[in-house]
Structure formats: C-alpha cells, structure tokens
Write a protein that holds these residues in place. Structure first.
Motif, PDB file in Angstrom:
ATOM      1  N   ARG A  11       0.837  -1.204   0.000  1.00  0.00           N
ATOM      2  CA  ARG A  11       0.000   0.000   0.000  1.00  0.00           C
ATOM      3  C   ARG A  11       0.867   1.246   0.000  1.00  0.00           C
ATOM      4  N   ASN A  76      -3.175   7.776 -13.326  1.00  0.00           N
ATOM      5  CA  ASN A  76      -3.166   6.459 -12.687  1.00  0.00           C
ATOM      6  C   ASN A  76      -2.494   5.350 -13.480  1.00  0.00           C
ATOM      7  N   GLN A  95      -6.933   0.691 -13.948  1.00  0.00           N
ATOM      8  CA  GLN A  95      -8.057  -0.024 -13.348  1.00  0.00           C
ATOM      9  C   GLN A  95      -7.618  -0.842 -12.138  1.00  0.00           C
ATOM     10  N   LYS A  96      -6.467  -1.499 -12.265  1.00  0.00           N
ATOM     11  CA  LYS A  96      -5.958  -2.360 -11.207  1.00  0.00           C
ATOM     12  C   LYS A  96      -4.503  -2.034 -10.909  1.00  0.00           C
ATOM     13  N   ARG A 111      -8.196  -3.710  -7.349  1.00  0.00           N
ATOM     14  CA  ARG A 111      -8.674  -2.524  -8.040  1.00  0.00           C
ATOM     15  C   ARG A 111      -8.009  -1.303  -7.419  1.00  0.00           C
ATOM     16  N   ILE A 112      -7.704  -0.319  -8.245  1.00  0.00           N
ATOM     17  CA  ILE A 112      -6.987   0.856  -7.756  1.00  0.00           C
ATOM     18  C   ILE A 112      -7.726   1.498  -6.590  1.00  0.00           C
ATOM     19  N   GLY A 113      -9.044   1.560  -6.674  1.00  0.00           N
ATOM     20  CA  GLY A 113      -9.811   2.160  -5.597  1.00  0.00           C
ATOM     21  C   GLY A 113      -9.639   1.428  -4.279  1.00  0.00           C
ATOM     22  N   GLN A 114      -9.513   0.090  -4.357  1.00  0.00           N
ATOM     23  CA  GLN A 114      -9.313  -0.703  -3.153  1.00  0.00           C
ATOM     24  C   GLN A 114      -7.881  -0.600  -2.647  1.00  0.00           C
ATOM     25  N   SER A 117      -7.376   3.286  -1.602  1.00  0.00           N
ATOM     26  CA  SER A 117      -8.464   4.027  -0.987  1.00  0.00           C
ATOM     27  C   SER A 117      -8.001   4.777   0.255  1.00  0.00           C
ATOM     28  N   ALA A 122      -3.337   8.873  -3.638  1.00  0.00           N
ATOM     29  CA  ALA A 122      -4.414   8.613  -4.587  1.00  0.00           C
ATOM     30  C   ALA A 122      -5.195   9.888  -4.878  1.00  0.00           C
ATOM     31  N   ASP A 155      -6.354   9.529   7.306  1.00  0.00           N
ATOM     32  CA  ASP A 155      -6.901   8.284   6.758  1.00  0.00           C
ATOM     33  C   ASP A 155      -6.350   7.045   7.447  1.00  0.00           C
TER      34      ASP A 155
END
Length: 214
Positions: A11, A76, A95-96, A111-114, A117, A122, A155
C-alpha cells in the motif's frame, strides 16, 4: 527476498508511486511550492526516473535499501520496478494495481480504488492539492529545500510526506506511515512529458505464476 525483518507495505509503495506520478518533473523553489505543486499536477503528464530508496523501521535502527526505475503517465498509469537487492514489479494500469514477486512466483491484483483508498497519494494523483493537503515550507537541509504536506483528512495510513527540491529540480520524497515506518526515495535522471509506450503500463500474468485477486 526479505533480507531484514521488515519491508515496506505494498500500500505504501503504491502510494509513493502515484505521488511521484503527480510530482515528477517539478522544478520548484521552496517559496513557490504551493502554486508550483498545483501547476505540475495540472501540467506534467508523463515521466520516468531512476530511484534509490531507504526504508527505516519505526525503531530507527533497521534499514532496508533498494533501487530501481519508475515510469508514469497520468491519470493512474505507472510502472514501479525494483531491481536491487531483489526484483519486484508494481504496475498500475488505470483499473488495477498489479504486484509481481518473481522470487515467490506470485502475482496479485487489486482494483486501484481498493488498493489506494484513502491515501493522500491517490487523491493527489488527480485531485485538488489545496483541498487534500496543508502545505508548509520547511527549512533547507544539506542544500535540499523541503515542503511538508499534511493530509487534511486523516486516513490512518500516512501521517505526512515531505517533498525535496534542489534548485529547481525534484530530488527526494519522504513518506512517514501510520506505523512510524519512514521511506526516503531519492530521484535521479528525471525526464518529464516524454513518450512512453502503452505496453509499459500493461501486465500479463506469466505462465505458471500463482495469481491472488483481491
């Protein structure tokens, strides 16, 4: 592969990668940092660099060093390739986020969002710098001017980051995570707004490699 008893989290590495994608190629002096950061988030579209990285454990004693290359194209898309002391590849395809560890014969994807996050990196990759960060000029150290960036919304993953410039060249990025682990990345051979082939941001799982999808 892990020659010390700790290693940077994936991460954190991905966060560093996206942050570099936003800042690479800046040419700022300390006094102009806030406006220049906003300018480069808007203007810098692609880049590549070599890096050396030192990750220091929370106790301040154990250190791990590594080196490699970094490429990015906003938004991204990035390729973060460790070469020494072991190989590791992190690819963001928009996307990933894919991570490949040849020594383990293992790949993973999220997934990039996961994967990212809530991380400041990000948000900074395509966001509003002033909205996401409080920026403060820091004293110079050994000829490097530092800018401190504090997330406006905690965060739980990254406490702070510092961005270092020598003259008008971006030379360093330091990230302090929530566990007290500090990662200092020093950059060299910067090239910005260069053409990078789309294949550099694609990853295909090699034959026979285990894939973990999250």
């Amino acid at each position: 592969m892990n020659f010390l008893n700790f290693k940077p989290s994936r991460r954190l590495l991905c966060a560093v990668a996206l942050l570099l994608g936003s800042l690479l190629g800046s040419g700022l002096a300390q006094a102009d940092a806030t406006q220049s950061l906003k300018d480069f988030v808007r203007e810098v579209k692609s880049g590549r660099a070599s890096f050396s990285q030192t990750v220091t454990a929370p106790d301040g004693k154990r250190k791990k060093t590594s080196s490699g290359t970094f490429e990015f194209q906003r938004p991204n898309l990035f390729r973060f390739q460790y070469q020494k002391p072991f190989e590791q590849l992190i690819v963001g395809d928009g996307q990933k986020v894919w991570t490949f560890d040849p020594d383990l014969n293992q790949a993973s994807s999220r997934r990039i969002g996961q994967a990212l996050s809530g991380t400041p990196a990000a948000l900074l990759a395509g966001g509003n710098v002033e909205k996401d960060f409080e920026l403060k000029a820091q004293p110079s150290e050994a000829g490097v001017d530092w800018v401190l960036a504090l997330p406006r919304q905690a965060d739980g993953n990254i406490q702070q980051l510092r961005i270092g410039f020598k003259g008008r060249e971006l030379v360093a990025l330091e990230v302090l995570d929530a566990f007290g682990q500090r990662s200092l990345m020093q950059l060299s051979q910067l090239q910005t707004n260069v053409a990078i082939g789309a294949e550099r941001f694609r990853f295909e799982v090699p034959k026979g490699v285990d894939l973990l999808e999250q």
